[in-house]
Design a protein around this motif. Structure first.
Motif, PDB file in Angstrom:
ATOM      1  N   ILE A 114       0.855  -1.175   0.000  1.00 38.22           N
ATOM      2  CA  ILE A 114       0.000   0.000   0.000  1.00 38.22           C
ATOM      3  C   ILE A 114       0.895   1.230   0.000  1.00 38.22           C
ATOM      4  O   ILE A 114       1.935   1.275   0.655  1.00 38.22           O
ATOM      5  CB  ILE A 114      -0.998   0.026   1.166  1.00 38.22           C
ATOM      6  CG1 ILE A 114      -0.309   0.059   2.529  1.00 38.22           C
ATOM      7  CG2 ILE A 114      -1.945  -1.157   1.088  1.00 38.22           C
ATOM      8  CD1 ILE A 114      -1.314   0.284   3.666  1.00 38.22           C
ATOM      9  N   ASN A 115       0.478   2.215  -0.777  1.00 41.84           N
ATOM     10  CA  ASN A 115       1.314   3.379  -1.050  1.00 41.84           C
ATOM     11  C   ASN A 115       0.489   4.650  -0.896  1.00 41.84           C
ATOM     12  O   ASN A 115      -0.656   4.723  -1.356  1.00 41.84           O
ATOM     13  CB  ASN A 115       1.870   3.278  -2.474  1.00 41.84           C
ATOM     14  CG  ASN A 115       2.639   1.982  -2.696  1.00 41.84           C
ATOM     15  OD1 ASN A 115       3.831   1.902  -2.461  1.00 41.84           O
ATOM     16  ND2 ASN A 115       1.934   0.943  -3.144  1.00 41.84           N
ATOM     17  N   PHE A 116       1.084   5.647  -0.236  1.00 46.56           N
ATOM     18  CA  PHE A 116       0.364   6.861   0.143  1.00 46.56           C
ATOM     19  C   PHE A 116       0.769   8.037  -0.733  1.00 46.56           C
ATOM     20  O   PHE A 116       1.971   8.242  -1.004  1.00 46.56           O
ATOM     21  CB  PHE A 116       0.692   7.230   1.594  1.00 46.56           C
ATOM     22  CG  PHE A 116       0.101   6.306   2.623  1.00 46.56           C
ATOM     23  CD1 PHE A 116      -0.930   6.731   3.444  1.00 46.56           C
ATOM     24  CD2 PHE A 116       0.575   5.017   2.785  1.00 46.56           C
ATOM     25  CE1 PHE A 116      -1.480   5.898   4.408  1.00 46.56           C
ATOM     26  CE2 PHE A 116       0.039   4.158   3.742  1.00 46.56           C
ATOM     27  CZ  PHE A 116      -0.996   4.607   4.555  1.00 46.56           C
ATOM     28  N   PRO A 117      -0.197   8.858  -1.173  1.00 47.70           N
ATOM     29  CA  PRO A 117       0.169  10.128  -1.809  1.00 47.70           C
ATOM     30  C   PRO A 117       1.014  10.957  -0.855  1.00 47.70           C
ATOM     31  O   PRO A 117       0.918  10.804   0.368  1.00 47.70           O
ATOM     32  CB  PRO A 117      -1.192  10.798  -2.068  1.00 47.70           C
ATOM     33  CG  PRO A 117      -2.194   9.697  -2.032  1.00 47.70           C
ATOM     34  CD  PRO A 117      -1.651   8.684  -1.061  1.00 47.70           C
ATOM     35  N   GLU A 118       1.824  11.829  -1.390  1.00 44.03           N
ATOM     36  CA  GLU A 118       2.759  12.589  -0.557  1.00 44.03           C
ATOM     37  C   GLU A 118       2.051  13.345   0.565  1.00 44.03           C
ATOM     38  O   GLU A 118       2.511  13.352   1.712  1.00 44.03           O
ATOM     39  CB  GLU A 118       3.556  13.560  -1.428  1.00 44.03           C
ATOM     40  CG  GLU A 118       4.694  14.220  -0.690  1.00 44.03           C
ATOM     41  CD  GLU A 118       5.695  14.867  -1.627  1.00 44.03           C
ATOM     42  OE1 GLU A 118       6.824  15.146  -1.184  1.00 44.03           O
ATOM     43  OE2 GLU A 118       5.350  15.088  -2.797  1.00 44.03           O
TER      44      GLU A 118
END
Length: 239
Positions: A114-118
């Motif tokens: 899972i990857n988060f916007p900055e």
């Protein structure tokens, strides 16, 4: 838009037993919906994990000896910050090692990142950063503080986007926990794909604002928008 790695998850999908997605399998890393091959029971000193030992043995066909071996390995990796509280792996290599040692014959699993916007990365760090030395941060916070960009080498396939509400314990809910898919489709004109995830990131800021408005009746925890990727192991092994 830049995305940053929050963690890797080693999951066993369950058929949903509630709501409009009943009988379907949803590709969320929320353990309120699916099972994790690495959870509180994997850590020897976890008081909350002791209550889940019996269930873990049955679900994953583990013996007491295997549980002890897993805990010994996990305790060591926890000190190295290669795994985090709870269910998170800091990198694919650590997850792959765990799988090859303890679940090499497992077939019913998926590996996700899972990857988060900055902006979401910064919001989570501000929300969950622990300043007391005696208390550790949740794995997602530890990982995001490393500022590791999402993997873009083709070894991880984007399968959609999730809205997750994170507890202080590090566990998190998905928007599916509230059976919200039809409401989000109606209010924000989003599409839910075959993985049970939001199809694109076009309305992500409006979605986050909606989920974080307590008047809408969701879990009173901070909600975040994340990109979910499925790891393609053959490509990853040869990368």
């Amino acid at each position: 838009m830049k995305y940053y790695l929050g963690g890797y998850y080693f999951m066993k999908l369950r058929s949903a037993n509630f709501g409009s997605w009943i009988g379907a399998k949803i590709c969320t890393c929320s353990t309120y919906i699916n099972d994790s091959y690495f959870d509180a029971w994997s850590i020897s000193w976890s008081s909350s994990g002791k209550s889940g030992l019996k269930e873990a043995k049955e679900e994953f066909n583990l013996t007491s000896l295997q549980i002890k071996e897993i805990q010994s390995w996990a305790d060591h990796k926890f000190e190295e910050k290669k795994i985090g509280w709870i269910c998170t792996f800091s990198d694919f290599a650590t997850l792959s090692e765990y799988k090859s040692i303890f679940f090499n014959t497992a077939e019913d699993y998926h590996i996700f990142s899972i990857n988060f916007p900055e902006i979401e990365k910064d919001e989570l760090i501000e929300e969950f950063l622990i300043k007391e030395k005696e208390i550790g941060a949740i794995g997602l916070c530890d990982n995001l503080q490393r500022q590791i960009p999402e993997v873009t080498d083709g070894s991880e396939k984007v399968i959609g986007y999730d809205l997750i509400g994170i507890e202080q314990s590090g566990d998190f809910h998905s928007f599916h926990c509230h059976d919200l898919s039809s409401s989000l489709v109606e209010k924000f004109n989003v599409q839910i794909n075959q993985y049970g995830l939001i199809d694109n990131n076009h309305s992500w800021e409006s979605l986050v604002k909606y989920m974080n408005d307590e008047e809408n009746g969701f879990e009173p925890v901070p909600w975040f928008f994340v990109k979910v990727k499925m790891v393609e192991e053959k490509k990853k092994a040869s990368a």
